[in-house]
Design a protein around this motif. Structure first.
Motif, PDB file in Angstrom:
ATOM      1  N   LEU A 158       1.040  -1.201   0.270  1.00 35.28           N
ATOM      2  CA  LEU A 158       0.047  -0.014   0.129  1.00 35.28           C
ATOM      3  C   LEU A 158       0.816   1.522  -0.240  1.00 35.28           C
ATOM      4  O   LEU A 158       0.960   2.102  -0.817  1.00 35.28           O
ATOM      5  CB  LEU A 158      -0.771   0.079   1.367  1.00 35.28           C
ATOM      6  CG  LEU A 158      -1.900   1.076   1.562  1.00 35.28           C
ATOM      7  CD1 LEU A 158      -3.153  -0.064   2.095  1.00 35.28           C
ATOM      8  CD2 LEU A 158      -1.596   2.124   2.147  1.00 35.28           C
ATOM      9  N   GLN A 159       2.493   1.247   1.059  1.00 36.67           N
ATOM     10  CA  GLN A 159       3.134   2.151   1.004  1.00 36.67           C
ATOM     11  C   GLN A 159       3.378   2.460  -0.081  1.00 36.67           C
ATOM     12  O   GLN A 159       3.399   3.740  -0.728  1.00 36.67           O
ATOM     13  CB  GLN A 159       3.861   2.100   2.386  1.00 36.67           C
ATOM     14  CG  GLN A 159       4.725   3.475   2.382  1.00 36.67           C
ATOM     15  CD  GLN A 159       5.761   3.176   3.632  1.00 36.67           C
ATOM     16  OE1 GLN A 159       4.778   2.112   3.881  1.00 36.67           O
ATOM     17  NE2 GLN A 159       6.164   4.395   3.745  1.00 36.67           N
ATOM     18  N   LEU A 160       3.920   1.466  -0.418  1.00 33.81           N
ATOM     19  CA  LEU A 160       5.082   1.718  -2.505  1.00 33.81           C
ATOM     20  C   LEU A 160       3.725   2.358  -3.287  1.00 33.81           C
ATOM     21  O   LEU A 160       4.486   3.286  -4.393  1.00 33.81           O
ATOM     22  CB  LEU A 160       5.490   0.208  -2.561  1.00 33.81           C
ATOM     23  CG  LEU A 160       6.048  -0.098  -3.777  1.00 33.81           C
ATOM     24  CD1 LEU A 160       6.933   0.281  -4.212  1.00 33.81           C
ATOM     25  CD2 LEU A 160       5.614  -1.034  -4.262  1.00 33.81           C
ATOM     26  N   ILE A 161       2.872   1.854  -3.571  1.00 30.27           N
ATOM     27  CA  ILE A 161       1.589   2.294  -4.655  1.00 30.27           C
ATOM     28  C   ILE A 161       1.369   3.692  -4.515  1.00 30.27           C
ATOM     29  O   ILE A 161       1.407   4.388  -4.895  1.00 30.27           O
ATOM     30  CB  ILE A 161       0.678   1.406  -4.579  1.00 30.27           C
ATOM     31  CG1 ILE A 161       0.616  -0.153  -4.985  1.00 30.27           C
ATOM     32  CG2 ILE A 161      -0.594   1.899  -5.830  1.00 30.27           C
ATOM     33  CD1 ILE A 161      -0.795  -0.743  -5.024  1.00 30.27           C
ATOM     34  N   ALA A 162       1.417   4.363  -3.191  1.00 27.98           N
ATOM     35  CA  ALA A 162       0.854   5.659  -2.266  1.00 27.98           C
ATOM     36  C   ALA A 162       2.296   6.552  -3.111  1.00 27.98           C
ATOM     37  O   ALA A 162       1.704   7.616  -3.293  1.00 27.98           O
ATOM     38  CB  ALA A 162       0.485   6.122  -0.541  1.00 27.98           C
ATOM     39  N   GLU A 163       3.344   6.091  -2.879  1.00 23.09           N
ATOM     40  CA  GLU A 163       4.281   6.695  -3.090  1.00 23.09           C
ATOM     41  C   GLU A 163       4.665   7.050  -4.183  1.00 23.09           C
ATOM     42  O   GLU A 163       4.706   8.135  -4.506  1.00 23.09           O
ATOM     43  CB  GLU A 163       5.635   6.223  -2.391  1.00 23.09           C
ATOM     44  CG  GLU A 163       6.186   5.959  -1.212  1.00 23.09           C
ATOM     45  CD  GLU A 163       7.018   5.437  -0.832  1.00 23.09           C
ATOM     46  OE1 GLU A 163       8.063   4.930   0.546  1.00 23.09           O
ATOM     47  OE2 GLU A 163       8.093   4.729  -2.105  1.00 23.09           O
ATOM     48  N   GLN A 164       4.459   6.237  -4.795  1.00 28.49           N
ATOM     49  CA  GLN A 164       4.131   6.456  -7.298  1.00 28.49           C
ATOM     50  C   GLN A 164       3.451   7.120  -6.973  1.00 28.49           C
ATOM     51  O   GLN A 164       3.686   8.148  -8.234  1.00 28.49           O
ATOM     52  CB  GLN A 164       4.688   4.955  -7.138  1.00 28.49           C
ATOM     53  CG  GLN A 164       6.107   4.407  -7.597  1.00 28.49           C
ATOM     54  CD  GLN A 164       6.265   2.825  -7.820  1.00 28.49           C
ATOM     55  OE1 GLN A 164       6.250   3.296  -9.197  1.00 28.49           O
ATOM     56  NE2 GLN A 164       6.012   2.155  -7.168  1.00 28.49           N
ATOM     57  N   ARG A 166      -5.020   9.829 -15.830  1.00 28.72           N
ATOM     58  CA  ARG A 166      -4.666   9.158 -14.430  1.00 28.72           C
ATOM     59  C   ARG A 166      -5.929   9.942 -13.080  1.00 28.72           C
ATOM     60  O   ARG A 166      -7.061  10.522 -13.770  1.00 28.72           O
ATOM     61  CB  ARG A 166      -3.531  10.265 -13.760  1.00 28.72           C
ATOM     62  CG  ARG A 166      -3.162  11.692 -13.720  1.00 28.72           C
ATOM     63  CD  ARG A 166      -2.057  12.600 -13.718  1.00 28.72           C
ATOM     64  NE  ARG A 166      -1.286  11.875 -14.713  1.00 28.72           N
ATOM     65  CZ  ARG A 166       0.092  11.970 -14.704  1.00 28.72           C
ATOM     66  NH1 ARG A 166       0.896  11.933 -13.398  1.00 28.72           N
ATOM     67  NH2 ARG A 166       0.984  11.589 -15.757  1.00 28.72           N
ATOM     68  N   PRO A 167      -5.950   9.457 -12.169  1.00 25.13           N
ATOM     69  CA  PRO A 167      -7.136   9.301 -11.540  1.00 25.13           C
ATOM     70  C   PRO A 167      -6.703  10.972 -10.678  1.00 25.13           C
ATOM     71  O   PRO A 167      -5.704  11.442 -11.107  1.00 25.13           O
ATOM     72  CB  PRO A 167      -6.942   7.587 -10.674  1.00 25.13           C
ATOM     73  CG  PRO A 167      -5.546   7.766 -10.163  1.00 25.13           C
ATOM     74  CD  PRO A 167      -4.997   7.722 -12.045  1.00 25.13           C
ATOM     75  N   GLY A 172       1.384  13.242  -9.288  1.00 28.24           N
ATOM     76  CA  GLY A 172       0.530  14.266  -9.124  1.00 28.24           C
ATOM     77  C   GLY A 172      -0.899  13.556  -8.845  1.00 28.24           C
ATOM     78  O   GLY A 172      -1.440  14.476  -8.584  1.00 28.24           O
ATOM     79  N   VAL A 173      -1.194  12.480  -8.367  1.00 29.02           N
ATOM     80  CA  VAL A 173      -2.169  11.810  -7.981  1.00 29.02           C
ATOM     81  C   VAL A 173      -2.103  11.960  -6.291  1.00 29.02           C
ATOM     82  O   VAL A 173      -1.679  11.351  -5.665  1.00 29.02           O
ATOM     83  CB  VAL A 173      -1.889   9.979  -8.643  1.00 29.02           C
ATOM     84  CG1 VAL A 173      -3.374   9.700  -8.172  1.00 29.02           C
ATOM     85  CG2 VAL A 173      -2.298  10.685 -10.091  1.00 29.02           C
ATOM     86  N   ASP A 195       5.140  21.323  -5.004  1.00 27.90           N
ATOM     87  CA  ASP A 195       5.939  21.116  -6.030  1.00 27.90           C
ATOM     88  C   ASP A 195       5.560  19.794  -7.136  1.00 27.90           C
ATOM     89  O   ASP A 195       5.742  19.293  -7.588  1.00 27.90           O
ATOM     90  CB  ASP A 195       7.551  19.955  -4.681  1.00 27.90           C
ATOM     91  CG  ASP A 195       6.405  19.063  -4.439  1.00 27.90           C
ATOM     92  OD1 ASP A 195       5.738  18.948  -4.241  1.00 27.90           O
ATOM     93  OD2 ASP A 195       7.447  18.261  -3.200  1.00 27.90           O
ATOM     94  N   GLY A 196       4.037  20.128  -6.810  1.00 25.22           N
ATOM     95  CA  GLY A 196       3.558  18.949  -8.171  1.00 25.22           C
ATOM     96  C   GLY A 196       2.733  17.745  -7.758  1.00 25.22           C
ATOM     97  O   GLY A 196       2.296  16.996  -7.915  1.00 25.22           O
ATOM     98  N   ARG A 197       3.498  17.548  -6.175  1.00 23.33           N
ATOM     99  CA  ARG A 197       3.459  16.378  -5.867  1.00 23.33           C
ATOM    100  C   ARG A 197       1.605  15.836  -5.743  1.00 23.33           C
ATOM    101  O   ARG A 197       1.683  17.162  -4.853  1.00 23.33           O
ATOM    102  CB  ARG A 197       4.369  15.527  -5.027  1.00 23.33           C
ATOM    103  CG  ARG A 197       6.197  15.209  -5.855  1.00 23.33           C
ATOM    104  CD  ARG A 197       6.644  14.817  -4.285  1.00 23.33           C
ATOM    105  NE  ARG A 197       6.741  15.727  -3.650  1.00 23.33           N
ATOM    106  CZ  ARG A 197       7.451  14.998  -2.199  1.00 23.33           C
ATOM    107  NH1 ARG A 197       8.122  13.479  -2.514  1.00 23.33           N
ATOM    108  NH2 ARG A 197       7.553  16.033  -1.023  1.00 23.33           N
ATOM    109  N   GLY A 198       1.169  14.325  -5.599  1.00 28.79           N
ATOM    110  CA  GLY A 198       0.068  14.339  -5.141  1.00 28.79           C
ATOM    111  C   GLY A 198       0.371  14.205  -3.150  1.00 28.79           C
ATOM    112  O   GLY A 198       1.013  14.294  -2.739  1.00 28.79           O
ATOM    113  N   LEU A 199      -1.138  15.139  -2.316  1.00 23.07           N
ATOM    114  CA  LEU A 199      -1.175  15.296  -1.100  1.00 23.07           C
ATOM    115  C   LEU A 199      -1.455  13.502  -0.487  1.00 23.07           C
ATOM    116  O   LEU A 199      -2.749  13.010  -1.036  1.00 23.07           O
ATOM    117  CB  LEU A 199      -1.753  16.585  -0.236  1.00 23.07           C
ATOM    118  CG  LEU A 199      -1.901  16.480   0.850  1.00 23.07           C
ATOM    119  CD1 LEU A 199      -0.264  17.149   0.924  1.00 23.07           C
ATOM    120  CD2 LEU A 199      -3.418  17.815   0.998  1.00 23.07           C
TER     121      LEU A 199
END
Length: 524
Positions: free
Chosen positions: A82-88, A301-302, A93-94, A258-262
């Motif tokens: 779960l953590q690995l998927i969330a990081e990517q 992308r979602p 940007g998701v 920085d454009g990354r998803g929160l």
């Protein structure tokens, strides 16, 4: 920058190793995961007892709103997956929502700690591992625990979800629906539980019973069950979950500067002993998003990926109406750009109608120690596409951080089943220390917005005001002891309540619409 952010898409089988150098079955698997667009990199193919690091197992980003399942026995690595998927997702940007039931996901906001195990895993799968923290906000239900308080009004929570929390049967759930319908149409705002109790009390009075007579009425016995259930519910310390300021679920759709998803982390360890409550509250968050988001169809992308950890708790003891609503919400929310992943021990924890809608599967090891375990294993194997693997053998022999994967390809077809050695998460694999978590919460702009509860005028206050202005009737000659009039008797004796309901009820009621789950939202 880590390779999860910068690695190019794999465009050839084996991503650098020619197809002819692979066994035919492995080459076919590699071809199935050769994404041409943005994708998440889960790890490397396991074949014939060897890790093939050139064969990347990837999930197209566009497929993440087709929902998914992460399953496996305790200790097999579900939370790290779960953590690995969330990081990517965040890196691309998701925005992500994580339900942190055990309290070990807060570390996603801090860089990971290098060590021998991390280095060995990175070498095995040819991962350019870089310690990286991701932008995160931390929330807590009603402020119980460490996090920005998340509250919902009783009105927006709705009767279907509340019935599950209160453990009502079907008849009682229907009666609760009538109570909400009356409050909606009469302008009696149900912000907190005392508002709901006041309306129930009115509707069981002599005058109040007539208000529902044409649409079925409310029996005294059912009203008593609802009131007792509310009292028991509040005795568990749950009153603070309902009220204002109500959490705006649009907060979950943000990106960092920085454009990354929160990454929004709902901290749930403080309410672990109330699983029906937190699982149902998670469903409210999802239903509220469904209610507000526009239709967007298939995106590249979602807009958000939502993770239900300990998902079996959502379905335990659920009524058919509740399960039907979950099924329909999961089916329809995909077109609004939201992906939903259920994280649980066994696929059988998820109803088949829901399971059939989950296009992405990461199955960690299963145990087969008992006849029931063996039956569950065989049932799990049947849910996978045909495969050159002996899946019963593979699923019982996987190590920690290994899984059997099948996802949807860029053209929407299931990919071949792939035994996979998963990458290592780059953030901290464990909780933040308490002081760091406290600092992160108090520094958030959301803390100032949601921390202080407010109590505006609503149903309870309106009914109390009506009682206070009720004229005192002359006392009849006493023929024996007579009890003082109750609160309900005083309220219904007041003409003010009738005029109040007539003057504002219709206008306010028209502003309330309800979703599949009976949830409601007034636009802020």
């Amino acid at each position: 920058m880590s390779d999860s952010e910068s690695a190019p898409a794999a465009t050839t089988p084996g991503a650098g190793r020619s197809a002819s150098a692979l066994p035919p079955e492995a080459a076919a698997i590699a071809l199935g995961y050769a994404a041409t667009g943005p994708a998440l990199d889960l790890g490397a193919l396991l074949w014939d007892g060897r890790c093939l690091p050139d064969v990347r197992i990837r999930v197209p980003l566009a497929a993440l709103n087709r929902h998914g399942l992460v399953a496996g026995a305790t200790g097999t690595g579900k939370t790290k997956t779960l953590q690995l998927i969330a990081e990517q997702l965040s890196a691309q940007g998701v925005p992500v929502f994580l339900a942190d039931v055990k309290g070990d996901l807060s570390g996603i906001s801090a860089p990971g700690a290098p060590g021998d195990q991390v280095r060995a895993r990175a070498d095995e799968v040819r991962q350019r591992w870089t310690a990286t923290g991701f932008p995160a906000e931390f929330y807590a239900l009603g402020g119980i625990g460490t996090g920005i308080p998340v509250r919902a009004t009783v009105t927006s929570f709705g009767p279907v979800l509340l019935a599950k929390v209160l453990q009502l049967n079907r008849t009682q759930e229907q009666s609760l629906g009538l109570i909400f319908h009356y409050a909606d149409t009469k302008g009696l705002e149900l912000f907190d539980l005392k508002d709901l109790r006041a309306v129930v009390a009115f509707l069981t009075s002599d005058e109040g019973r007539a208000e529902l007579k044409e649409i079925g009425g409310l029996s005294t016995a059912t009203a008593g069950v609802i009131l007792r259930s509310l009292t028991a519910f509040e005795a568990q310390g749950t009153a603070g979950f309902f009220g204002e300021p109500e959490f705006d679920t649009a907060e979950l759709l943000r990106t960092a500067s920085d454009g990354r998803g929160l990454v929004s982390v709902l901290e749930l360890p403080a309410v672990q002993d109330r699983p029906a409550l937190f699982s149902t509250f998670l469903m409210w968050l999802l239903a509220d998003l469904f209610h507000d988001l526009p239709e967007v169809g298939d995106l590249d992308r979602p807009k958000l990926v939502f993770f239900f950890d300990e998902a079996h708790l959502l379905f335990d003891g659920a009524s058919k109406a509740f399960l039907d609503s979950i099924t329909q919400t999961v089916r329809l929310i995909r077109s609004k750009g939201v992906g939903v992943f259920f994280v649980t021990q066994s696929p059988k924890d998820v109803p088949s109608d829901v399971l059939g809608q989950l296009g992405n599967r990461v199955q960690h090891a299963l145990r087969a120690f008992t006849p029931d375990d063996q039956k569950a294993l065989r049932a799990t194997v049947k849910t996978f596409p045909d495969s050159p693997y002996d899946l019963e053998e593979v699923l019982t022999g996987l190590g920690t951080g290994e899984a059997v994967v099948t996802v949807l390809s860029e053209r929407g077809a299931p990919t071949p089943v792939a035994a996979t050695r998963l990458r290592a998460p780059e953030s901290l694999m464990g909780p933040l220390d308490a002081a760091a978590l406290d600092r992160a919460v108090s520094a958030s702009p959301g803390y100032a917005r949601y921390a202080q509860a407010v109590d505006r005028e609503s149903a309870y206050e309106k009914l109390t005001a009506a009682r206070a202005t009720a004229p005192t009737a002359p006392r009849a000659p006493a023929t024996g002891p007579k009890a003082e009039p109750s609160m309900v008797e005083q309220v219904v004796g007041s003409g003010m309540f009738k005029s109040l309901a007539r003057s504002i009820g219709t206008q306010v009621g028209r502003e309330i619409t309800r979703s599949l789950f009976g949830t409601a939202k007034r636009r802020r």
